[in-house]
Design a protein around this motif. Structure first.
Motif, mmCIF file in Angstrom:
data_model
loop_
_atom_site.group_PDB
_atom_site.id
_atom_site.type_symbol
_atom_site.label_atom_id
_atom_site.label_comp_id
_atom_site.label_asym_id
_atom_site.label_seq_id
_atom_site.Cartn_x
_atom_site.Cartn_y
_atom_site.Cartn_z
ATOM 1 N N UNK A 43 5.730 14.493 2.102
ATOM 2 C CA UNK A 43 4.927 15.702 1.914
ATOM 3 C C UNK A 43 3.860 15.817 3.001
ATOM 4 N N UNK A 44 3.266 14.695 3.400
ATOM 5 C CA UNK A 44 2.249 14.717 4.457
ATOM 6 C C UNK A 44 2.885 15.091 5.791
ATOM 7 N N UNK A 45 4.044 14.530 6.055
ATOM 8 C CA UNK A 45 4.744 14.827 7.304
ATOM 9 C C UNK A 45 5.106 16.310 7.398
ATOM 10 N N UNK A 46 5.606 16.876 6.300
ATOM 11 C CA UNK A 46 5.992 18.289 6.310
ATOM 12 C C UNK A 46 4.775 19.198 6.479
ATOM 13 N N UNK A 68 0.836 -1.196 0.000
ATOM 14 C CA UNK A 68 0.000 0.000 0.000
ATOM 15 C C UNK A 68 0.875 1.252 0.000
ATOM 16 N N UNK A 69 1.928 1.241 0.808
ATOM 17 C CA UNK A 69 2.808 2.406 0.907
ATOM 18 C C UNK A 69 3.499 2.689 -0.420
ATOM 19 N N UNK A 70 3.929 1.633 -1.099
ATOM 20 C CA UNK A 70 4.570 1.829 -2.405
ATOM 21 C C UNK A 70 3.586 2.415 -3.410
ATOM 22 N N UNK A 71 2.359 1.916 -3.392
ATOM 23 C CA UNK A 71 1.341 2.454 -4.299
ATOM 24 C C UNK A 71 1.103 3.938 -4.024
ATOM 25 N N UNK A 72 1.008 4.299 -2.750
ATOM 26 C CA UNK A 72 0.771 5.693 -2.396
ATOM 27 C C UNK A 72 1.945 6.569 -2.817
ATOM 28 N N UNK A 73 3.161 6.089 -2.635
ATOM 29 C CA UNK A 73 4.336 6.880 -3.020
ATOM 30 C C UNK A 73 4.314 7.214 -4.509
ATOM 31 N N UNK A 119 -5.890 18.146 -1.438
ATOM 32 C CA UNK A 119 -5.230 17.264 -2.401
ATOM 33 C C UNK A 119 -3.880 16.774 -1.885
ATOM 34 N N UNK A 120 -3.113 17.656 -1.279
ATOM 35 C CA UNK A 120 -1.745 17.313 -0.903
ATOM 36 C C UNK A 120 -1.630 16.704 0.494
ATOM 37 N N UNK A 121 -2.650 16.882 1.329
ATOM 38 C CA UNK A 121 -2.579 16.340 2.692
ATOM 39 C C UNK A 121 -3.647 15.280 2.948
ATOM 40 N N UNK A 122 -4.912 15.648 2.786
ATOM 41 C CA UNK A 122 -5.976 14.709 3.134
ATOM 42 C C UNK A 122 -6.176 13.632 2.069
ATOM 43 N N UNK A 123 -5.826 13.910 0.830
ATOM 44 C CA UNK A 123 -5.931 12.876 -0.217
ATOM 45 C C UNK A 123 -5.064 11.668 0.135
ATOM 46 N N UNK A 124 -3.765 11.844 0.432
ATOM 47 C CA UNK A 124 -2.965 10.669 0.809
ATOM 48 C C UNK A 124 -3.495 9.951 2.045
ATOM 49 N N UNK A 158 -16.796 11.966 -3.852
ATOM 50 C CA UNK A 158 -15.414 11.559 -4.118
ATOM 51 C C UNK A 158 -14.382 12.641 -3.891
ATOM 52 N N UNK A 159 -14.789 13.934 -3.988
ATOM 53 C CA UNK A 159 -13.762 14.960 -4.025
ATOM 54 C C UNK A 159 -12.837 14.678 -5.195
ATOM 55 N N UNK A 160 -11.534 14.891 -5.033
ATOM 56 C CA UNK A 160 -10.593 14.600 -6.120
ATOM 57 C C UNK A 160 -10.194 13.129 -6.221
ATOM 58 N N UNK A 161 -10.942 12.244 -5.574
ATOM 59 C CA UNK A 161 -10.850 10.826 -5.884
ATOM 60 C C UNK A 161 -9.904 9.931 -5.117
ATOM 61 N N UNK A 162 -9.557 10.213 -3.857
ATOM 62 C CA UNK A 162 -8.637 9.288 -3.181
ATOM 63 C C UNK A 162 -9.180 7.868 -3.069
ATOM 64 N N UNK A 163 -10.473 7.722 -2.765
ATOM 65 C CA UNK A 163 -11.030 6.373 -2.649
ATOM 66 C C UNK A 163 -11.205 5.726 -4.017
ATOM 67 N N UNK A 164 -11.520 6.539 -5.017
ATOM 68 C CA UNK A 164 -11.659 6.000 -6.373
ATOM 69 C C UNK A 164 -10.344 5.389 -6.849
ATOM 70 N N UNK A 165 -9.251 6.107 -6.643
ATOM 71 C CA UNK A 165 -7.959 5.601 -7.099
ATOM 72 C C UNK A 165 -7.443 4.478 -6.194
#
Length: 389
Positions: free
Chosen positions: A263-266, A5-10, A75-80, A105-112
């Motif tokens: 990016x999420x951590x920062x 999962x982590x690799x896919x998210x990266x 998109x950059x924080x809550x999407x991941x 869906x918003x910009x689609x985190x669950x869709x993807x």
């Protein structure tokens, strides 16, 4: 969170950054991270979203995704975060979905996330045109096919037509129909409408924030649907009214270890947030007429608390077919057979033998055998197939 999962998210992180920069039409930077100025800018939006959605709640139900600055922060924080939550929950599906509808869906985190879990036909539906535009841009960036539809539940818009193997609703339900107990009935009615479009053998996945207020509201919706005969695929093993609602101080949520993308951590640091793990409440429902899943044999409990370690003992809260109970094992009774009890995570499903009633729960001892039948994020296996004569 699993390494896969982590690799896919990266792989999604540079796509998110690229689409965000394209949408704002200014600034270049590294492909896989934000510049310090970008972190500062987006971090301010993340802080505003956090205050408005999880603390003061004044943004709940508002059209915040039509605000370019807040949409970019999402998109950059809550999407991941939402993507990672969805991949965890999708790991408990009994079947791999082919056709998926992501509502709200918003910009689609669950869709993807569903695509990466094997879905072949995915539709994202939302009331925000800018959010859907970003979802389409992400699909283009990733070379994926994504259908989009406008859907506004606040205007009683009809659901997109069709039947689906999986319908997802990520952090949507808690923002509909106001607050308090008056929102429970219309939310349950909406889920009934949605479930009518889930194919036999399919599922409706509802993800919600892990706040006490939103978690308890989801459990109340659950009880309405269970009372009407709907079955819960996950996480519930108890088939009656949720025992976590008995005490006002209780609620039920999942928590998973999570190696945060940089990016999420920062952005969390810039917004003053402490996000060390994935937390969420979730419910996976079967369509009408389907029975509750039959779990593997044994006396089962899902761990629904953090470790409640005390002097000379380990303790958790477990919830199983017999209800919500404390489970405790003293260190002096530790054996090879029960060793696993000292290393459990919230969400694990375990089988126990040889227990004694004690106080508000069960005492385990040196006779007890502890076996994890489903680690957190994995479905409970069905009973072994019976031999046919």
């Amino acid at each position: 969170m699993s390494e896969a999962y982590s690799r896919d998210l990266e792989r999604w992180i540079p796509r998110l950054i690229a689409v965000w920069r394209q949408a704002r039409r200014k600034g270049d930077g590294p492909e896989t991270r934000l510049t310090p100025q970008e972190v500062k800018e987006v971090g301010a939006g993340v802080k505003q979203l956090s205050l408005g959605l999880t603390r003061e709640r004044q943004l709940a139900g508002a059209k915040y995704m039509d605000d370019p600055r807040l949409l970019g922060a999402y998109l950059l924080f809550y999407w991941p975060v939402s993507y990672a939550q969805a991949r965890q929950a999708l790991g408990e599906l009994p079947n791999r979905p082919r056709q998926v509808l992501d509502l709200g869906s918003g910009p689609g985190p669950l869709a993807f996330a569903a695509m990466d879990a094997g879905a072949k036909e995915v539709t994202a539906a939302d009331r925000s045109k800018p959010a859907l535009a970003l979802a389409r841009a992400l699909a283009t960036e990733a070379g994926e096919a994504l259908a989009t539809r406008e859907w506004d539940p606040t205007r009683k818009a009809p659901l997109p037509e069709g039947a689906y193997d999986l319908i997802t609703m990520g952090h949507v339900l808690n923002e509909l129909y106001g607050t308090g107990d008056g929102a429970i009935a219309p939310r349950a009615a909406l889920l009934e409408q949605v479930l009518a479009q889930v194919k036999k053998g399919g599922s409706l996945l509802v993800l919600e924030p892990a706040l006490r207020e939103t978690s308890r509201a989801l459990l109340k919706v659950r009880d309405v649907l269970v009372g009407k005969g709907y079955a819960v695929r996950a996480p519930c093993l108890f088939r009656g009214n949720c025992p976590a609602l008995v005490k006002e101080s209780d609620w039920c949520h999942a928590e998973r270890p999570w190696p945060m993308p940089r990016v999420v951590e920062e952005l969390a640091r810039a917004a003053g947030l402490h996000k060390e793990s994935l937390k969420m409440s979730y419910l996976m429902l079967a369509p009408a007429g389907e029975p509750w899943p039959e779990p593997t044999p044994g006396r089962l409990f899902r761990i629904v608390s953090e470790s409640l370690e005390g002097k000379g003992r380990q303790r958790y809260i477990g919830c199983g077919p017999e209800g919500r109970l404390g489970l405790a094992l003293q260190e002096k009774h530790r054996t090879e057979k029960n060793e696993r009890f000292f290393k459990l995570q919230r969400g694990d499903v375990l089988s126990v033998t040889e227990t004694e009633p004690k106080g508000d729960g069960l005492a385990l001892d040196d006779r007890t055998e502890v076996r994890v039948v489903a680690p957190a994020g994995k479905g409970v296996p069905p009973p072994p197939a019976k031999d046919t004569p």
